[in-house]
Write a protein that holds these residues in place. Structure first.
Motif, PDB file in Angstrom:
ATOM      1  N   VAL A 132       0.842  -1.189   0.000  1.00  0.00           N
ATOM      2  CA  VAL A 132       0.000   0.000   0.000  1.00  0.00           C
ATOM      3  C   VAL A 132       0.883   1.247   0.000  1.00  0.00           C
ATOM      4  O   VAL A 132       2.049   1.200   0.378  1.00  0.00           O
ATOM      5  N   SER A 133       0.295   2.349  -0.429  1.00  0.00           N
ATOM      6  CA  SER A 133       0.976   3.638  -0.351  1.00  0.00           C
ATOM      7  C   SER A 133      -0.082   4.719  -0.194  1.00  0.00           C
ATOM      8  O   SER A 133      -1.276   4.461  -0.331  1.00  0.00           O
ATOM      9  N   GLN A 134       0.359   5.910   0.116  1.00  0.00           N
ATOM     10  CA  GLN A 134      -0.485   7.093   0.216  1.00  0.00           C
ATOM     11  C   GLN A 134      -1.730   6.868   1.076  1.00  0.00           C
ATOM     12  O   GLN A 134      -2.852   7.169   0.684  1.00  0.00           O
ATOM     13  N   ILE A 135      -1.515   6.362   2.270  1.00  0.00           N
ATOM     14  CA  ILE A 135      -2.614   6.136   3.209  1.00  0.00           C
ATOM     15  C   ILE A 135      -3.069   7.480   3.754  1.00  0.00           C
ATOM     16  O   ILE A 135      -2.249   8.339   4.081  1.00  0.00           O
ATOM     17  N   ASN A 136      -4.393   7.665   3.869  1.00  0.00           N
ATOM     18  CA  ASN A 136      -4.921   8.911   4.408  1.00  0.00           C
ATOM     19  C   ASN A 136      -6.222   8.643   5.148  1.00  0.00           C
ATOM     20  O   ASN A 136      -6.806   7.578   5.015  1.00  0.00           O
ATOM     21  N   ILE A 137      -6.665   9.611   5.924  1.00  0.00           N
ATOM     22  CA  ILE A 137      -7.878   9.480   6.741  1.00  0.00           C
ATOM     23  C   ILE A 137      -8.921  10.465   6.217  1.00  0.00           C
ATOM     24  O   ILE A 137      -8.573  11.561   5.782  1.00  0.00           O
ATOM     25  N   SER A 138     -10.193  10.081   6.282  1.00  0.00           N
ATOM     26  CA  SER A 138     -11.255  10.996   5.861  1.00  0.00           C
ATOM     27  C   SER A 138     -11.428  12.093   6.910  1.00  0.00           C
ATOM     28  O   SER A 138     -11.094  11.901   8.080  1.00  0.00           O
ATOM     29  N   PRO A 139     -11.950  13.264   6.518  1.00  0.00           N
ATOM     30  CA  PRO A 139     -12.123  14.359   7.484  1.00  0.00           C
ATOM     31  C   PRO A 139     -12.988  13.990   8.686  1.00  0.00           C
ATOM     32  O   PRO A 139     -12.783  14.525   9.777  1.00  0.00           O
ATOM     33  N   ASP A 140     -13.938  13.054   8.521  1.00  0.00           N
ATOM     34  CA  ASP A 140     -14.750  12.628   9.667  1.00  0.00           C
ATOM     35  C   ASP A 140     -14.087  11.499  10.457  1.00  0.00           C
ATOM     36  O   ASP A 140     -14.645  11.017  11.432  1.00  0.00           O
ATOM     37  N   GLU A 141     -12.899  11.101  10.039  1.00  0.00           N
ATOM     38  CA  GLU A 141     -12.085  10.071  10.691  1.00  0.00           C
ATOM     39  C   GLU A 141     -12.769   8.701  10.723  1.00  0.00           C
ATOM     40  O   GLU A 141     -12.447   7.859  11.549  1.00  0.00           O
ATOM     41  N   ALA A 142     -13.697   8.459   9.812  1.00  0.00           N
ATOM     42  CA  ALA A 142     -14.418   7.187   9.759  1.00  0.00           C
ATOM     43  C   ALA A 142     -13.799   6.206   8.763  1.00  0.00           C
ATOM     44  O   ALA A 142     -13.956   4.987   8.922  1.00  0.00           O
ATOM     45  N   ASN A 143     -13.107   6.708   7.742  1.00  0.00           N
ATOM     46  CA  ASN A 143     -12.571   5.845   6.694  1.00  0.00           C
ATOM     47  C   ASN A 143     -11.116   6.153   6.384  1.00  0.00           C
ATOM     48  O   ASN A 143     -10.656   7.280   6.574  1.00  0.00           O
ATOM     49  N   ILE A 144     -10.436   5.144   5.893  1.00  0.00           N
ATOM     50  CA  ILE A 144      -9.055   5.264   5.448  1.00  0.00           C
ATOM     51  C   ILE A 144      -9.051   5.058   3.942  1.00  0.00           C
ATOM     52  O   ILE A 144      -9.682   4.129   3.436  1.00  0.00           O
ATOM     53  N   SER A 145      -8.362   5.921   3.218  1.00  0.00           N
ATOM     54  CA  SER A 145      -8.141   5.697   1.785  1.00  0.00           C
ATOM     55  C   SER A 145      -6.683   5.311   1.597  1.00  0.00           C
ATOM     56  O   SER A 145      -5.815   5.702   2.375  1.00  0.00           O
TER      57      SER A 145
END
Length: 170
Positions: free
Chosen positions: A123-136
């Protein structure tokens, strides 16, 4: 090796010239580097990764200047940290290798927010959604194809959002 530079700020309107917030220092073997700056949610501070001597850490500084404060020392080998998001509830999300971590800024405690097995999935470029509910994240399959994925922070399977290389950009 470590790559980093000075950290600068400038109004988005371009109404003022850039000003240097932090400068690389080099005093003998005690070199200091800065990388990956991100803004606090209130816009009053900048967090960044710094290597001071041979000691990596996550730091913060008021955007108008002042004394830097170390938020979290990092272990040797954790130097390739990417700061991702500083939430309104004062969690600073950062990526180390193949996983995302949540750093509670006031307590300076970190918890692992993802659990990717680097032996089975790249995986690369892991990020969190602004509501902190999901990871992209970008999943790289066994054929070297890139897939944009989303998964809940609480766990569970991810789902594919995009596979077209033109849709997946930095």
């Amino acid at each position: 090796g470590w790559a980093g530079g000075d950290i600068w700020t400038q109004p988005a309107t371009g109404s003022a010239p850039p000003s240097k917030l932090l400068a690389i220092t080099s005093k003998g073997s005690n070199k200091t580097f800065y990388a990956n700056p991100i803004w606090s949610p209130d816009g009053e501070e900048v967090a960044y990764v710094s290597l001071r001597g041979n000691h990596p850490g996550i730091w913060r500084i008021p955007y108008f200047g002042g004394t830097p404060t170390e938020i979290k020392p990092l272990q040797t080998g954790e130097g390739d940290v990417r700061l991702r998001y500083w939430s309104k509830n004062n969690k600073l999300y950062y990526q180390v290798k193949n996983n995302l971590f949540a750093l509670d800024v006031p307590s300076r405690e970190s918890t692992q927010a993802s659990n990717f097995d680097s032996e089975k999935i790249k995986v690369s470029q892991i990020n969190i959604s602004p509501d902190e509910a999901n990871i992209s994240y970008i999943r790289i399959d066994e054929k070297g194809n890139y897939n944009l994925m989303v998964m809940p922070v609480r766990g569970g399977n991810g789902w594919q959002v995009a596979t077209d290389p033109l849709e997946i950009r930095n």
